[in-house]
Design a protein around this motif. Sequence first.
Motif, PDB file in Angstrom:
ATOM      1  N   ALA A   5       0.849  -1.183   0.000  1.00  0.00           N
ATOM      2  CA  ALA A   5       0.000   0.000   0.000  1.00  0.00           C
ATOM      3  C   ALA A   5       0.889   1.239   0.000  1.00  0.00           C
ATOM      4  O   ALA A   5       2.053   1.179   0.408  1.00  0.00           O
ATOM      5  N   PRO A   6       0.371   2.372  -0.445  1.00  0.00           N
ATOM      6  CA  PRO A   6       1.164   3.601  -0.481  1.00  0.00           C
ATOM      7  C   PRO A   6       1.748   3.933   0.888  1.00  0.00           C
ATOM      8  O   PRO A   6       1.036   3.939   1.891  1.00  0.00           O
ATOM      9  N   GLY A   7       3.056   4.194   0.917  1.00  0.00           N
ATOM     10  CA  GLY A   7       3.708   4.569   2.160  1.00  0.00           C
ATOM     11  C   GLY A   7       3.975   3.425   3.106  1.00  0.00           C
ATOM     12  O   GLY A   7       4.445   3.651   4.227  1.00  0.00           O
ATOM     13  N   LYS A   8       3.701   2.195   2.671  1.00  0.00           N
ATOM     14  CA  LYS A   8       3.905   1.034   3.542  1.00  0.00           C
ATOM     15  C   LYS A   8       4.861   0.049   2.886  1.00  0.00           C
ATOM     16  O   LYS A   8       5.088   0.078   1.678  1.00  0.00           O
ATOM     17  N   GLN A   9       5.405  -0.845   3.700  1.00  0.00           N
ATOM     18  CA  GLN A   9       6.289  -1.879   3.183  1.00  0.00           C
ATOM     19  C   GLN A   9       5.476  -2.990   2.534  1.00  0.00           C
ATOM     20  O   GLN A   9       4.302  -3.203   2.861  1.00  0.00           O
ATOM     21  N   ARG A  10       6.139  -3.679   1.617  1.00  0.00           N
ATOM     22  CA  ARG A  10       5.497  -4.828   1.000  1.00  0.00           C
ATOM     23  C   ARG A  10       5.287  -5.899   2.059  1.00  0.00           C
ATOM     24  O   ARG A  10       6.174  -6.167   2.874  1.00  0.00           O
ATOM     25  N   GLU A  11       4.106  -6.531   2.051  1.00  0.00           N
ATOM     26  CA  GLU A  11       3.788  -7.539   3.054  1.00  0.00           C
ATOM     27  C   GLU A  11       3.229  -8.797   2.405  1.00  0.00           C
ATOM     28  O   GLU A  11       2.623  -8.749   1.339  1.00  0.00           O
ATOM     29  N   LEU A  12       3.438  -9.901   3.086  1.00  0.00           N
ATOM     30  CA  LEU A  12       2.922 -11.172   2.608  1.00  0.00           C
ATOM     31  C   LEU A  12       1.409 -11.206   2.749  1.00  0.00           C
ATOM     32  O   LEU A  12       0.857 -10.763   3.765  1.00  0.00           O
ATOM     33  N   VAL A  13       0.747 -11.731   1.723  1.00  0.00           N
ATOM     34  CA  VAL A  13      -0.699 -11.950   1.788  1.00  0.00           C
ATOM     35  C   VAL A  13      -0.980 -13.442   1.971  1.00  0.00           C
ATOM     36  O   VAL A  13      -1.658 -13.842   2.917  1.00  0.00           O
ATOM     37  N   ALA A  14      -0.454 -14.247   1.059  1.00  0.00           N
ATOM     38  CA  ALA A  14      -0.672 -15.688   1.121  1.00  0.00           C
ATOM     39  C   ALA A  14       0.385 -16.393   0.280  1.00  0.00           C
ATOM     40  O   ALA A  14       0.849 -15.852  -0.726  1.00  0.00           O
ATOM     41  N   VAL A  15       0.759 -17.596   0.710  1.00  0.00           N
ATOM     42  CA  VAL A  15       1.701 -18.405  -0.043  1.00  0.00           C
ATOM     43  C   VAL A  15       1.176 -19.828  -0.127  1.00  0.00           C
ATOM     44  O   VAL A  15       0.373 -20.254   0.711  1.00  0.00           O
ATOM     45  N   ILE A  16       1.640 -20.548  -1.139  1.00  0.00           N
ATOM     46  CA  ILE A  16       1.226 -21.933  -1.336  1.00  0.00           C
ATOM     47  C   ILE A  16       2.416 -22.723  -1.863  1.00  0.00           C
ATOM     48  O   ILE A  16       3.137 -22.267  -2.758  1.00  0.00           O
ATOM     49  N   THR A  17       2.636 -23.905  -1.289  1.00  0.00           N
ATOM     50  CA  THR A  17       3.732 -24.748  -1.734  1.00  0.00           C
ATOM     51  C   THR A  17       3.300 -25.543  -2.968  1.00  0.00           C
ATOM     52  O   THR A  17       2.127 -25.553  -3.351  1.00  0.00           O
ATOM     53  N   SER A  18       4.263 -26.243  -3.560  1.00  0.00           N
ATOM     54  CA  SER A  18       3.955 -27.051  -4.733  1.00  0.00           C
ATOM     55  C   SER A  18       2.998 -28.192  -4.391  1.00  0.00           C
ATOM     56  O   SER A  18       2.306 -28.711  -5.264  1.00  0.00           O
ATOM     57  N   ARG A  19       2.947 -28.554  -3.107  1.00  0.00           N
ATOM     58  CA  ARG A  19       2.042 -29.625  -2.675  1.00  0.00           C
ATOM     59  C   ARG A  19       0.689 -29.096  -2.216  1.00  0.00           C
ATOM     60  O   ARG A  19      -0.173 -29.861  -1.813  1.00  0.00           O
ATOM     61  N   PRO A  37     -11.593  -1.544   2.432  1.00  0.00           N
ATOM     62  CA  PRO A  37     -10.754  -0.452   1.904  1.00  0.00           C
ATOM     63  C   PRO A  37      -9.278  -0.630   2.256  1.00  0.00           C
ATOM     64  O   PRO A  37      -8.399  -0.255   1.465  1.00  0.00           O
ATOM     65  N   GLU A  38      -8.996  -1.229   3.408  1.00  0.00           N
ATOM     66  CA  GLU A  38      -7.595  -1.431   3.802  1.00  0.00           C
ATOM     67  C   GLU A  38      -6.897  -2.517   2.987  1.00  0.00           C
ATOM     68  O   GLU A  38      -5.693  -2.718   3.132  1.00  0.00           O
ATOM     69  N   ASP A  39      -7.623  -3.209   2.126  1.00  0.00           N
ATOM     70  CA  ASP A  39      -7.004  -4.163   1.200  1.00  0.00           C
ATOM     71  C   ASP A  39      -6.452  -3.464  -0.036  1.00  0.00           C
ATOM     72  O   ASP A  39      -5.792  -4.101  -0.866  1.00  0.00           O
ATOM     73  N   THR A  40      -6.722  -2.184  -0.174  1.00  0.00           N
ATOM     74  CA  THR A  40      -6.230  -1.431  -1.315  1.00  0.00           C
ATOM     75  C   THR A  40      -4.709  -1.432  -1.345  1.00  0.00           C
ATOM     76  O   THR A  40      -4.059  -1.061  -0.367  1.00  0.00           O
TER      77      THR A  40
END
Length: 122
Positions: A40-54, A87-90
């Motif tokens: 988001a503007p003015g914020k650091q990049r953050e993890l949302v979700a991850v998925i392994t190959s399995r 809105p905070e998901d923007t």
Amino acid sequence: QVQLVESGGGLVQAGGSLRLSCVASGSLFSINGMGWYRQAPGKQRELVAVITSRGNTNYSDSVKGRFTISRDNAKNTVYLQMNSLKPEDTAVYYCNCNAFYFGTGAREYEYWGQGTQVTVSS
């Protein structure tokens, strides 16, 4: 080299849904983990979700119960279904993957997509 191309971003009202897609392409590689991050503007990049190959998944607390990550290994594609958007998901949402490259200098690399904008209006 792996290229990641995202699609599916846009403008949606609060409470609405969007589905993001990310396709990985290239040669001499095998995709391992895939995921979505956001900034988001003015914020650091953050993890949302991850998925392994399995298919094992992990979510940030802020999206648990609202977002679902999935992948189609045959298509080298990862999806992010986003429901009950707030809105905070923007943010700009970035696709990420770790891929093992089998060519010269074989090893695992990390790749990022160019990002897709998600805007949630109140």
